[in-house]
Every structure is written in C-alpha cells, then in structure tokens.
Enzyme design. Structure first.
Site, PDB file in Angstrom:
ATOM      1  N   ASP A  44      33.122  47.882  52.684  1.00 51.93           N
ATOM      2  CA  ASP A  44      32.865  46.993  51.318  1.00 51.93           C
ATOM      3  C   ASP A  44      34.079  46.177  51.036  1.00 51.93           C
ATOM      4  OD1 ASP A  44      31.359  46.142  49.352  1.00 51.93           O
ATOM      5  OD2 ASP A  44      31.322  47.841  48.264  1.00 51.93           O
ATOM      6  N   GLU A  45      33.731  45.067  50.340  1.00 53.14           N
ATOM      7  CA  GLU A  45      34.786  44.325  49.707  1.00 53.14           C
ATOM      8  C   GLU A  45      36.064  43.870  50.772  1.00 53.14           C
ATOM      9  OE1 GLU A  45      34.374  43.099  46.949  1.00 53.14           O
ATOM     10  OE2 GLU A  45      33.668  44.557  45.492  1.00 53.14           O
ATOM     11  N   LYS A 104      25.004  43.629  47.586  1.00 54.76           N
ATOM     12  CA  LYS A 104      25.820  44.049  48.974  1.00 54.76           C
ATOM     13  C   LYS A 104      26.022  45.508  48.775  1.00 54.76           C
ATOM     14  CE  LYS A 104      30.430  43.813  46.488  1.00 54.76           C
ATOM     15  NZ  LYS A 104      30.536  44.959  46.445  1.00 54.76           N
ATOM     16  N   THR A 105      25.932  46.254  47.766  1.00 51.44           N
ATOM     17  CA  THR A 105      26.229  47.773  47.692  1.00 51.44           C
ATOM     18  C   THR A 105      24.751  48.331  48.376  1.00 51.44           C
ATOM     19  OG1 THR A 105      27.769  47.708  45.991  1.00 51.44           O
ATOM     20  CG2 THR A 105      26.597  49.775  46.619  1.00 51.44           C
ATOM     21  N   ARG A 120      30.246  36.919  36.177  1.00 56.40           N
ATOM     22  CA  ARG A 120      30.012  38.222  35.375  1.00 56.40           C
ATOM     23  C   ARG A 120      29.140  38.069  34.600  1.00 56.40           C
ATOM     24  NH1 ARG A 120      31.377  40.850  39.229  1.00 56.40           N
ATOM     25  NH2 ARG A 120      31.518  38.544  40.059  1.00 56.40           N
ATOM     26  N   GLN A 165      35.727  35.865  46.227  1.00 56.72           N
ATOM     27  CA  GLN A 165      36.072  36.882  45.173  1.00 56.72           C
ATOM     28  C   GLN A 165      37.358  37.618  45.778  1.00 56.72           C
ATOM     29  OE1 GLN A 165      32.772  38.973  42.889  1.00 56.72           O
ATOM     30  NE2 GLN A 165      31.404  38.471  44.764  1.00 56.72           N
TER      31      GLN A 165
END
Length: 669
Positions: free
Chosen positions: A215-216, A30-31, A602, A246
């Site tokens: 973002d997020e 995504k980044t 993770r 998330q």
C-alpha cells in the site's frame, strides 16, 4: 464481490498472472482492493501464510487486518502477514540474526539513542566532526541508508564534508553492531544486504512470501523498493497500490519515481487506474484535477464522482492571521448551528505546526472543543523513556544506550567520571558497558567503591531479568519499579505532587498496555518480543486520535493524508507558506502542489480556502501574496464571500450562533 466492486477494482483484484500496479486516486477505495485481493488469493488456493501485505503505519496495518477479518474466517486467515515495512524487517532480522553477526535480542535505537551515540562518537573521534552538527549527521546517515548506500560506498564516493560524514557513518555502524542494536533505517537496509549476500536465505523468504501486496507505494524509498524487488523476484508476484499525486514525503526519502521504475524492472507490468472517487463531490474533484494537472505525470488519471456536483469552494480573505483564525472559528460555528452538524465533522488543515497556535486561541474564545493531531507522543515523556530503557536492558544487557539512560536513575551515585572510565575500558575490550562491570581488569581504571556500585546495579539487572524469564514477567517488573523507588524519584524531580502522580499514572498505563500486547495473540509473547513491538509503534498513533470525541480536528497537511472530513478549511494559502518558502528556494514546488492536492481531496462536502494579505514575521508586518495554487484553480468553481458584505440579519444570526454554542457547552458541563 462483483456487485460491490467497480469494473476497475474488480480487474485489480482478479489480476494474478503478472506484476500489477494499481494507480489509485484519492478516495478511490485502494484499501478495499488490497483486502479483497487477499481474500481472492486465499480462495484461489494461495494459503494466507504465504501472503504478505505491507504498509507504512501501524494504524493502516490494523485497519487492513480488521477488514480482512471480515472477509476471511480465522482458519483461512491464519498465518497472514499484514504489517509495516519495518515490522517485517525486524521479523527477518530476528530470524536471521546469526547471518548478520547479531544476537537474537536485538535493541532498536530511537532518535534519542541515535543522537546520544552520535554525540559520543563525535566527542571521542575525528577533530573534523562538529558536535553542533550531530543532528545533521544523523539525517545524512539516515538518507544514505534510505538510498541504499553502505558506509563503504559513502567513503568511496565522498569528498570534503561528505567524506568526513562517511567516516562517522562507518564508526556509527561499527558501534551499533557492537551494541547488538539497529535503528529504524537498518530494519530495511540490513535485510536487503542480507538477501544480497545470502541467496539461500533469500530463497527461503521468497518461498515463504509467495505473493506481496504493498500500500502507499509512492512513499517507498530506494531501499524499500529494493526489498520489494528481492522478495518478489523476476516473476514479480505482487500488487502495489499507489498515487504519484499524493507523494508528499520526499524529505524523508520517498521516491514517487519508483512507480515509473516498475515498468523498466518488470516489463510484464500491468497498470490499472482507479479514478472513481467515493469521498468527494464532483466540484471538489474538478478543482483538485485542475490543480494537479500542473505537475508532470508519467501516468495520467482524472478523478470523478457519482456523488453529485456539490457546492462551490469558498475563498476567505483576511487582513492578518489573527483575523483569519477568528473568522474561520466564527464561520465554522455558524455553519455547524445552521446545518446541525458535529464538531468532529470539521478539519482545519495547515502547512506548518506553528500555524495552529492562533486557531487554538480563536477556537477557545468561541468555546469550540478541538483536538490537535500529532501532539506530544506518549513515548516522548521522560518517565516512559526511563521504564522502556530498563525493559530494553532486561532483554538485552548489551544495549549501551539503555544502560547509560538508567544506570543513575534513580540516583546511585554513579557519576559521569565513572561512566566515562567504564566506557573507555569497554571500548578497549570491545565489550558492552554492562559486560565490563563484571571484568576483573576494570580495577585498573576505577576505584573499589565505583566498581561495587556498578556491579551491584549489573547483578541486580541480571537477577530481575532471570526472574522475569522464569516467573510472572509483569509481576516481576512491577516489583522492580517499586523496589528502585521510582515513584519517590518522580516526587523528587517533579514540580508538584500532582505532576509526580500524573507521571506515575503514565508508567502504570505503559505496564498495562504491555500486558495487553503480550496476550493479544494465541501464543503469549516473551518480554523481548513485546519490547520490540513497542519500539516499532508509530509514536503518533497510540489510539489517542481515534478517541478524540466530538472535537474540531486541527492538523498539518502531512498528518491529514489518508483521512477525510465532511467540511475542510485549508488555511494559510499564501506564497512562502503553501508553497513553503524552502520549496520555492529549492525549486521543489511539485511536492508542495501535491500537498495542496492532498488537502483539497480530504473534503467530502465543502472546502473553504483561506489566506491573509498581511502576516507578522519576525516581529514585522509583511505583505503576503496569495498562493500560486489559488490561481491554478478554475475561477468559475470558486466563491468569494468577502466580495459581498454581510447584511445586518446575517451578522445578528452569527452572534446568536456564538451565544448558543456557549450555552450548549455550559449545559453539558
């Protein structure tokens, strides 16, 4: 670029003609999409100065800025805004302070300042306010601000305890304004109120920010969502990237519902899903997908990987928590020496901070170096708070919280009675404590000796501030720290000479850091700008974590979000731990499941799950039930090593691993 991005990522980058929601699963890049889109916007003739990218932490903003720097030249990226929501909010407040009735040198109250002010208001206010409930009131006021609730609305809607808290909220806001101060929640709320009340100012900022990337997005609260809506207008020139699976910050106001609300507020919204994961093996993702499928979804997605299927997930069972910690440490060491890995490749993740203690002990027993993320913050140290309070006072003499912290540090024989009378006088006159020191009328409240001490302090602050503005700012600051005898003060108040020396070293580190911040852009920043920047920094992100070296990572599941490790141990997989007892009682299991999902995703190569059958609570041994989340995982993908006994050869091999680890550490020291 087309060769580097998958089709969904490319579509997300190229979509400019409508509002866009990118539903980005864990590890889906995504980044990269955000940074590539910034570059694409610039190449499509949107100047960088009209683009803003927002995220939630300074660390994430730095990473994003660094990546953009590799895609665009310095010339093409000039004027680009990549920051946190709070940094943008502060920028708006500093520029539009007049419309809000504030002076330019705005102070930012931290948690200590908020608590001090709240306690003072309770002490001198309504008999309905309880001093023991101060922190609860602070939480409630913050909650109101995050839900876009003003004091007026809170008063209108509140009853009973809520009405009493709303009265305190109104007093809190009134005092903050008189101190020319804001808290972190105000950095979002006040710009939103400003834009609602001043259409001309909103138009100015819409013209400045012509394309917004967030973002997020699942972590936004109602007030942050309102800010996004106001800045982007009806056209909705934005790309927001998020993952409802998330969303793990409901306790601080985050609303994953904001993802669904976008469809209602922006009918032209396009949704693109990023489901290819570039982090984990297929088996880890299958397990993660199975777990999160138990939550309701507005948007369905399923992660997949082209990185191979991978090893089964292991489930370790232990009789009690000491055995759990020791076996995890032993297992980790065995795996490391068998596979030639590094300690930093491993992470031990847990639900609550208190779980770390036994793992620390076990790792030490096995001579395994470790690092705990989110340890004591640099800004938590008293000496750092003292110097920062002095600096706040130099740039904003009306900052009462800073004044109260340092007026008698080091001691100037200005006692609490003097300060109480000074405060009462300042409140009657509706001025700051600092300004009150110079008023002739103060003679009616205080004796000559007390007034002389206060005025001497205030005049000295005025002189230092003036010299800092006109001369070499940091030379003046270093000189004033020396002249107040702060180093001697540390010697007087510390337990040992070594402790005093260490504290003074922290002070010097702070000053060096401030110097670097002042000069890290083309134009040198003023002291006021530097202080504001420091106060906005996330206290857990001072780069200490980035320089942890070759050590095992210990952290909570919340702290692990956004990170990845080749080998992960997810420990304490029991009812009342994960999911947490509070979430079971309050029926908020969905967020706990998302937390477990974050932990699972993770892991890149191998995931080990661990739980105890018994655990000590309040001095008693209690039976523990395995977490319900274990039952929601596909049984065929799990391996239970405890169900087959270790053969003598394996036991011998593990003992040799422990011996080799100790020998290796001795050779390095």
């Amino acid at each position: 670029m087309a060769a580097q991005l998958n089709p969904q990522q490319l579509a997300a980058v190229n979509t400019l003609d409508c509002p866009l929601l990118v539903l980005a699963g864990a590890g889906s890049g995504k980044t990269r999409v955000i940074t590539e889109k910034i570059a694409y916007l610039v190449k499509q003739s949107t100047p960088a100065r009209h683009i803003a990218a927002l995220t939630f932490t300074n660390k994430a903003a730095r990473e994003m800025k660094s990546r953009v720097g590799k895609l665009l030249s310095d010339k093409d990226s000039r004027g680009l805004t990549v920051s946190t929501f709070h940094s943008l909010g502060l920028e708006i407040l500093r520029e539009e302070h007049g419309a809000l009735g504030l002076k330019k040198n705005i102070s930012i109250f931290d948690e200590h300042d908020r608590l001090a002010l709240t306690k003072e208001l309770i002490k001198h206010g309504s008999e309905n306010w309880e001093i023991d409930e101060a922190e609860s009131y602070i939480w409630r006021i913050g909650r109101w601000k995050n839900l876009f609730v003003t004091p007026e609305r809170a008063l209108a809607e509140g009853q009973g305890d809520a009405q009493s808290a709303a009265q305190l909220y109104a007093e809190y806001v009134r005092h903050m304004k008189s101190y020319n101060a804001v808290d972190f929640d105000d950095l979002i709320l006040l710009p939103v109120l400003l834009f609602h009340e001043h259409a001309d100012i909103l138009d100015k900022w819409r013209n400045r920010i012509r394309y917004l990337l967030v973002d997020e997005y699942q972590d936004t609260n109602l007030t942050q969502y309102e800010l996004v809506k106001l800045l982007t207008g009806k056209l909705g020139r934005f790309t927001v990237v998020g993952d409802d699976d998330q969303s793990i910050y409901a306790w601080r106001g985050a609303q994953p519902e904001n993802l669904a609300q976008l469809q209602r507020d922006f009918p032209r919204l396009k949704v693109i899903k990023l489901e290819q994961n570039y982090r984990s093996t297929g088996r880890i993702l299958k397990v993660a997908n199975s777990l999160i499928a138990n939550n309701p979804h507005v948007f369905e997605k399923r992660l997949w990987s082209a990185m191979g299927y991978g090893d089964p997930l292991r489930v370790l069972t232990h009789k009690e928590e000491v055995a759990e910690a020791r076996q995890v440490a032993s297992d980790l060491l065995h795996h490391k020496f068998r596979h030639g890995t590094r300690f930093q490749d491993y992470a031990i993740l847990y639900r609550s901070n208190h779980q770390s203690r036994l793992f620390e002990r076990a790792l030490r027993e096995h001579s395994i170096p470790y690092f705990i993320s989110g340890g004591m913050s640099f800004f938590s140290y008293a000496e750092i708070k003292d110097i920062m309070a002095y600096l706040r006072l130099l740039v904003n003499p009306d900052d009462d919280a800073a004044f109260l912290r340092v007026v008698n540090v080091p001691r100037r024989e200005i006692g609490p009675n003097t300060l109480e009378k000074l405060g009462a006088y300042a409140n009657r006159r509706h001025i700051s404590l600092f300004a009150a020191c110079f008023e002739l009328g103060l003679q009616q409240s205080l004796g000559e000796t007390a007034i002389n001490r206060l005025r001497h302090f205030a005049e000295w602050i005025t002189d230092v501030a003036d010299r800092a503005r006109r001369g070499d700012t940091f030379a003046v600051i270093e000189d004033f720290i020396a002249k107040i005898g702060y180093e001697n003060w540390l010697r007087e108040t510390s337990n040992s000479e070594d402790a005093a020396r260490r504290k003074m070293g922290q002070v010097r580190e702070l000053i060096d850091w401030l110097k670097r911040i002042a000069k890290d852009d083309e134009k040198e920043k003023s002291l006021s700008e530097v202080v504001s920047r420091i106060l906005l920094l996330d206290v857990l992100e001072r780069g200490q974590e980035e320089n942890a070296g070759d050590r095992v990572n210990l952290m909570t599941l919340h702290a692990a979000k956004g990170l990845e490790f080749p080998y992960v141990y997810l420990v304490g997989m029991e009812e009342n731990l994960l999911p947490h007892q509070t979430s079971i009682e309050e029926n908020t299991i969905e967020e706990e499941r998302r937390l477990a999902y974050v932990g699972i995703t993770r892991a890149q190569k191998l995931l080990t799950l661990s739980y105890c059958t018994h655990r000590k609570r309040h001095g008693e041994i209690v039976n523990c039930e395995p977490s319900r989340f274990l039952n929601e995982l596909p049984e065929e993908e799990l391996e239970w090593p405890e169900r087959r006994a270790l053969d003598p050869e394996t036991k011998k091999e593990r003992a040799m691993d422990s011996f080799a680890a100790v020998r290796s550490l001795l050779n390095r020291s």
